[in-house]
Design a protein around this motif. Structure first.
Motif, short mmCIF file in Angstrom:
data_model
loop_
_atom_site.label_atom_id
_atom_site.label_comp_id
_atom_site.label_asym_id
_atom_site.label_seq_id
_atom_site.Cartn_x
_atom_site.Cartn_y
_atom_site.Cartn_z
N TYR A 179 -8.31 10.70 20.29
CA TYR A 179 -9.42 10.02 19.60
C TYR A 179 -9.43 10.27 18.09
N GLU A 180 -8.33 10.77 17.54
CA GLU A 180 -8.33 11.10 16.12
C GLU A 180 -8.48 9.86 15.24
N SER A 181 -8.16 8.67 15.76
CA SER A 181 -8.34 7.46 14.96
C SER A 181 -9.82 7.14 14.76
N LYS A 182 -10.67 7.65 15.68
CA LYS A 182 -12.12 7.47 15.54
C LYS A 182 -12.72 8.52 14.61
N GLY A 183 -12.21 9.74 14.72
CA GLY A 183 -12.74 10.83 13.90
C GLY A 183 -12.09 12.15 14.25
N LYS A 184 -12.39 13.17 13.46
CA LYS A 184 -11.78 14.48 13.66
C LYS A 184 -12.85 15.59 13.61
N HIS A 185 -14.03 15.25 14.15
CA HIS A 185 -15.13 16.22 14.16
C HIS A 185 -15.51 16.56 15.60
N ILE A 186 -15.61 17.86 15.87
CA ILE A 186 -15.94 18.38 17.20
C ILE A 186 -17.13 19.32 17.07
N ILE A 187 -18.01 19.30 18.07
CA ILE A 187 -19.18 20.20 18.10
C ILE A 187 -19.06 21.12 19.29
N THR A 188 -19.25 22.41 19.05
CA THR A 188 -19.31 23.39 20.12
C THR A 188 -20.37 24.43 19.75
N ARG B 181 -13.39 12.13 33.64
CA ARG B 181 -14.01 10.88 34.07
C ARG B 181 -13.06 9.70 33.88
N LYS B 182 -13.02 8.84 34.85
CA LYS B 182 -12.18 7.64 34.77
C LYS B 182 -12.54 6.84 33.52
N GLY B 183 -11.53 6.46 32.75
CA GLY B 183 -11.75 5.71 31.53
C GLY B 183 -11.63 6.54 30.27
N VAL B 184 -11.72 7.87 30.41
CA VAL B 184 -11.54 8.75 29.25
C VAL B 184 -10.04 8.77 28.90
N LYS B 185 -9.72 8.57 27.65
CA LYS B 185 -8.32 8.40 27.23
C LYS B 185 -7.63 9.74 26.98
N ILE B 186 -7.73 10.64 27.92
CA ILE B 186 -7.05 11.92 27.78
C ILE B 186 -5.55 11.74 28.04
N ARG B 187 -4.72 12.32 27.19
CA ARG B 187 -3.28 12.18 27.33
C ARG B 187 -2.68 13.35 28.11
N SER B 188 -1.41 13.24 28.37
CA SER B 188 -0.70 14.30 29.11
C SER B 188 -0.78 15.62 28.35
N PHE B 189 -0.91 16.70 29.11
CA PHE B 189 -0.97 18.02 28.49
C PHE B 189 0.34 18.77 28.66
N VAL B 190 0.97 18.62 29.83
CA VAL B 190 2.29 19.21 30.10
C VAL B 190 3.24 18.07 30.39
N HIS B 191 4.31 17.96 29.62
CA HIS B 191 5.23 16.85 29.77
C HIS B 191 6.40 17.24 30.67
#
Length: 394
Positions: A87-96, A216-226
């Protein structure tokens, strides 16, 4: 040592006998690789599918939204790093928050070095996130809010449903580290507006080295281990079939026993809290008094060092901790206790006790007596305590 009382279940739990029994055949009998095409491998494949469905049912999720990992830390890393990348094309800010497990905090620090911005929210004196501060922290480029379901050190349960509502109202993904909460508290991902959730098997009487990430289905999470095509091409590597089977059995057991088990833990927990606070002066309970994990107790004793207390409790056959097992080698006070406003000298004198359903009130009598005796002994050797008492005698 005539007595042994294990009170560090937040660090790890004992694998339940039925969990071990369920796992055994997949080491020596049904040991096929689930990715293989022949019939023998089908038994392993079916076992993995069954565990995935059991976990999904527990969360009110779909089976294809559960991805197996090596544990909670990997799941946390995956949620943050892969979201940041996707999602970096949308932004690069995270809240924790400032009280997250180090699997989140250190991953956030890693992302900061990669050019991401992270807002670390304060909490109140009970360790609860301030929702108004969360709202004010949201920016147009915020892509993820990651806040734990319940704190691993002080047990405070967060207003997760409200956090999820705030995230979704602003079009932001919401991840929660539920490693301590899953199996202790009913969690339905739709009810709490959760997009990603991390959990670990060894926190709920399952095996070590296995966990999962709900996506959740639809979340654009990419592969973590290739590598291979396992876990629907998102997490390569031959599946840990015995671990997955054990995790599924542990989840099934936890869901079936949750009501009775947690009611017992709350009763025993509160019994010890009242006893210690009533009998040992200059002691405070850390975390919310009632809105906390059923099995969690965290005390701070003034004028003592927590490490000395732990060593002397161990000599009495009692296993406890001063905070997260992942920071047990650190001499620094708990970042969680500092975040709720405790000064260093009080934070250093902390003790976390986390129960199981096997612990009784009789056990707690023994523990309370041991704590009282040890605290009195340590204070008798403390110049700070001596000076404090001299001032208050005048």
């Amino acid at each position: 040592m005539s007595k042994f009382i294990y009170l560090d279940n937040a660090a790890t739990t004992k694998a339940a006998p039925e969990v071990v029994e369920a796992m055994l055949p997949y080491f020596t009998e049904d040991y096929g690789n689930p990715s293989s095409v022949y019939e023998f491998a089908g038994k392993s494949r079916e076992a993995v599918t069954k565990s995935r469905e059991t976990i999904a049912d527990a969360l009110g999720a779909q089976a294809n939204e559960i991805y197996f990992t090596a544990g909670g830390s990997e799941a946390d890393n995956w949620a943050l790093k892969a979201t940041a990348e996707a999602y970096e094309s949308k932004g690069k800010h995270i809240i924790t928050t400032k009280i997250e497990h180090h699997a989140i905090l250190h991953t956030a620090e890693y992302l900061e070095k990669k050019g991401y911005e992270v807002t670390y929210l304060d909490v109140d004196e009970n360790g609860v996130v301030k929702l108004e501060e969360l709202k004010k922290s949201i920016r147009p480029d915020t892509i993820l809010i990651s806040i734990m379901f319940a704190n691993n050190e002080i047990g405070t349960i967060q207003p997760v449903k409200e956090i999820g509502e705030i995230a979704h109202a602003n079009g932001i993904l919401f991840h929660t580290d539920a490693v301590q909460a899953f199996g202790q508290i009913p969690i339905k991902v739709d009810e709490f507006h959760i997009d990603m959730l991390s959990a670990s098997g060894h926190k709920l009487n399952g095996p070590k080295g296995i966990g999962f990430l709900y996506i959740r289905k639809g979340v654009k999470i990419r592969s973590f281990v290739h590598g291979g095509a396992q876990e629907r091409k998102r997490r390569a590597g031959t599946e840990n079939v015995p671990g997955i089977v054990g995790l599924g059995k542990a989840v099934e057991r936890a869901m079936t026993s949750m009501g009775k088990r947690t009611a017992h833990e709350i009763e025993v927990r509160d019994y010890l809290i009242e006893k210690v606070l009533g009998e040992i002066p200059y002691t405070r309970l850390n975390g919310h008094r009632t809105n906390r994990l059923p099995n969690n107790i965290n005390f701070s004793f003034q004028f003592i060092e927590g490490e000395s207390l732990l060593i002397m409790l161990d000599m009495e056959g009692i296993c406890g901790s001063s905070g997260s097992a992942c920071t047990s080698g650190s001499l620094d006070p708990s970042h969680v206790l500092l975040a709720i406003g405790l000064p260093h000298e009080i934070a250093h004198g902390s003790l976390r006790l986390t129960l199981s359903e096997e612990i009784t009130k009789e056990d707690m009598d023994y523990v309370a007596d041991a704590i009282k005796r040890i605290v009195e002994r340590l204070r008798s050797m403390s110049p700070l305590y001596e000076d404090f008492m001299k001032k208050h005698r005048k």
